[in-house]
Design an enzyme around this catalytic site. Sequence first.
Site, PDB file in Angstrom:
ATOM      1  N   ASP A 151      52.481  36.040  63.428  1.00 12.88           N
ATOM      2  CA  ASP A 151      51.660  36.812  64.370  1.00 12.88           C
ATOM      3  C   ASP A 151      50.538  35.907  64.864  1.00 12.88           C
ATOM      4  O   ASP A 151      49.726  35.425  64.071  1.00 12.88           O
ATOM      5  CB  ASP A 151      51.094  38.048  63.646  1.00 12.88           C
ATOM      6  CG  ASP A 151      50.326  38.975  64.593  1.00 12.88           C
ATOM      7  OD1 ASP A 151      49.705  38.486  65.546  1.00 12.88           O
ATOM      8  OD2 ASP A 151      50.353  40.191  64.347  1.00 12.88           O
TER       9      ASP A 151
ATOM     10  N   ASP B 233      53.392  38.379  70.908  1.00 12.06           N
ATOM     11  CA  ASP B 233      52.749  37.443  69.977  1.00 12.06           C
ATOM     12  C   ASP B 233      53.308  37.507  68.563  1.00 12.06           C
ATOM     13  O   ASP B 233      52.654  37.071  67.628  1.00 12.06           O
ATOM     14  CB  ASP B 233      51.228  37.647  69.969  1.00 12.06           C
ATOM     15  CG  ASP B 233      50.804  38.840  69.147  1.00 12.06           C
ATOM     16  OD1 ASP B 233      51.586  39.814  69.082  1.00 12.06           O
ATOM     17  OD2 ASP B 233      49.720  38.782  68.562  1.00 12.06           O
ATOM     18  N   GLU B 234      54.509  38.038  68.412  1.00 13.41           N
ATOM     19  CA  GLU B 234      55.091  38.148  67.082  1.00 13.41           C
ATOM     20  C   GLU B 234      56.553  37.729  67.089  1.00 13.41           C
ATOM     21  O   GLU B 234      57.293  38.051  68.011  1.00 13.41           O
ATOM     22  CB  GLU B 234      55.055  39.605  66.591  1.00 13.41           C
ATOM     23  CG  GLU B 234      53.678  40.091  66.264  1.00 13.41           C
ATOM     24  CD  GLU B 234      53.640  41.596  66.077  1.00 13.41           C
ATOM     25  OE1 GLU B 234      54.712  42.242  66.062  1.00 13.41           O
ATOM     26  OE2 GLU B 234      52.530  42.118  65.967  1.00 13.41           O
TER      27      GLU B 234
HETATM   28  N1  DCP Z   1      47.259  44.148  73.125  1.00 13.37           N
HETATM   29  C1  DCP Z   1      46.798  44.959  74.152  1.00 13.37           C
HETATM   30  N2  DCP Z   1      46.315  46.217  73.887  1.00 13.37           N
HETATM   31  C2  DCP Z   1      46.265  46.664  72.601  1.00 13.37           C
HETATM   32  C3  DCP Z   1      46.725  45.865  71.549  1.00 13.37           C
HETATM   33  C4  DCP Z   1      47.220  44.588  71.843  1.00 13.37           C
HETATM   34  O1  DCP Z   1      46.854  44.551  75.312  1.00 13.37           O
HETATM   35  N3  DCP Z   1      45.786  47.900  72.365  1.00 13.37           N
HETATM   36  C5  DCP Z   1      47.737  42.793  73.458  1.00 13.37           C
HETATM   37  C6  DCP Z   1      46.584  41.796  73.395  1.00 13.37           C
HETATM   38  C7  DCP Z   1      46.765  41.046  72.120  1.00 13.37           C
HETATM   39  C8  DCP Z   1      48.280  41.089  71.918  1.00 13.37           C
HETATM   40  O2  DCP Z   1      48.712  42.320  72.546  1.00 13.37           O
HETATM   41  O3  DCP Z   1      46.223  39.736  72.165  1.00 13.37           O
HETATM   42  C9  DCP Z   1      48.668  41.097  70.470  1.00 13.37           C
HETATM   43  O4  DCP Z   1      48.198  42.251  69.787  1.00 13.37           O
HETATM   44  P1  DCP Z   1      47.657  42.231  68.297  1.00 13.37           P
HETATM   45  O5  DCP Z   1      47.527  43.631  67.859  1.00 13.37           O
HETATM   46  O6  DCP Z   1      48.469  41.307  67.481  1.00 13.37           O
HETATM   47  O7  DCP Z   1      46.180  41.706  68.473  1.00 13.37           O
HETATM   48  P2  DCP Z   1      45.571  40.271  68.581  1.00 13.37           P
HETATM   49  O8  DCP Z   1      46.604  39.198  68.640  1.00 13.37           O
HETATM   50  O9  DCP Z   1      44.614  40.301  69.738  1.00 13.37           O
HETATM   51  O10 DCP Z   1      44.710  40.158  67.254  1.00 13.37           O
HETATM   52  P3  DCP Z   1      45.123  39.811  65.740  1.00 13.37           P
HETATM   53  O11 DCP Z   1      44.380  38.537  65.423  1.00 13.37           O
HETATM   54  O12 DCP Z   1      44.613  40.964  64.944  1.00 13.37           O
HETATM   55  O13 DCP Z   1      46.600  39.645  65.675  1.00 13.37           O
HETATM   56 CA    CA Z   2      48.251  38.964  67.017  1.00 16.48          CA
HETATM   57 CA    CA Z   3      50.579  41.436  66.865  1.00 18.54          CA
END
Ligand code: DCP
Ligand code: CA
Ligand code: CA
Length: 363
Positions: A9, A108-109
């Site tokens: 992730d 992102d996964e």
């Molecule tokens: N995303 C979005 N709206 C949300 C959740 C996520 O647009 N409510 C998008 C933006 C993130 C990507 O999906 O960058 C990946 O989601 P993650 O939940 O994995 O969040 P992050 O990568 O931002 O943070 P983490 O470090 O917790 O993985």
């Molecule tokens: Ca992420």
């Molecule tokens: Ca994620």
Amino acid sequence: MPRIVLFLDLDYFFAQIEEVENPELRGKPLCVCVFSGRTSDSGVVSSANYVARRFGVKAGMPIKAAKKLLPEEAVILPVRLEHYANISRQIMDNLKKFNTPLRVESVDEAVMDVTQAVGSDYAKAEEFAKEVKEMIRANFGLTCSVGIGPNRVVAKMAADYSKPDGLTVVKPENLEEFLSDLPVKNLPGIGAKTESILAEHQIKTVGDLSRQSLEKLEELFGPKKAQYLYLASRGIYDEVIEERPPPKQLSKIVTLKRNTREVEEVMETLAAAASQAYTRLASAKFFASKIGLIAITTRLETITRQADIRFGASLDEVLRTLRILLTKLLETDEKMMLRRVGVRFTGLKPVSGQTSLNIFSEG
Ligand code: DCP
Ligand code: CA
Ligand code: CA
């Protein structure tokens, strides 16, 4: 050979890409947001860096609420979805070079079955994970969190366990120790609703959940979900990891914060849902030729409206089309109140054949 699964992730993905490309942002609170409409701060946070999270900012939060929590020096940027989707694709293409069964789970996964690659040896799996992390750091400047475990569910929880830049290995003999004290909401597939039903029965941790009988879980959730919870809470829900067939349609439906018929209020939620679906589509290298608005009224009728979109339409074009469909729909019935809304992309075609990387032209 006993299965070993690696789950990857990328950390604060959208926000981290912005940091990598503008190093002066590092150390400042940073939010990447989907701006939905006319006022300068209507919309929601899509990704927040860890500095912003220390102030209580979370993905999905309205931009206005985030601004209230953040200090002056915070930076708020609009999403550049086509750019993030491009980077996502490049990362996934690099992961494919490790030659393991691989499934891209989201922008992102990714999940990889490394059993053969490491001869079912956990020490080697940890080395493999370090190589993957180093490849992503060297080629893209990005950190990610990786989990290793005997199946996808455990590997995903292991990846979530130490973020950012984490590497957590859960061997079969450590399953119980790893799982028992985690809150049930950390188990993939448990949302707010399931969590609250479990809480009513004093089931707070994954350990608590693992002590329930299958019969009791069936009473609460029906046979299919009960079986998942029963096995997953014991760390033994097993899945074959393989590539998904290309999608025929892609949709995302969300519940509004309250019942409403205000276009701007609906658009705020709808824009966030549309941007998530759009990013998934773009990262899978697909374009849609039609977009549908899905509206579920307070009387629980489901109404859909559809329009053609340009092959390669930008998110802004998609949002403009949705706004028109929504406005027209609400004009048909002045009493209509909406409870849930969503978007559906259909007429999907792979982008392949296109040579330019900049195929997502701005409309
Ligand atoms: N995303 C979005 N709206 C949300 C959740 C996520 O647009 N409510 C998008 C933006 C993130 C990507 O999906 O960058 C990946 O989601 P993650 O939940 O994995 O969040 P992050 O990568 O931002 O943070 P983490 O470090 O917790 O993985
Ligand atoms: Ca992420
Ligand atoms: Ca994620």
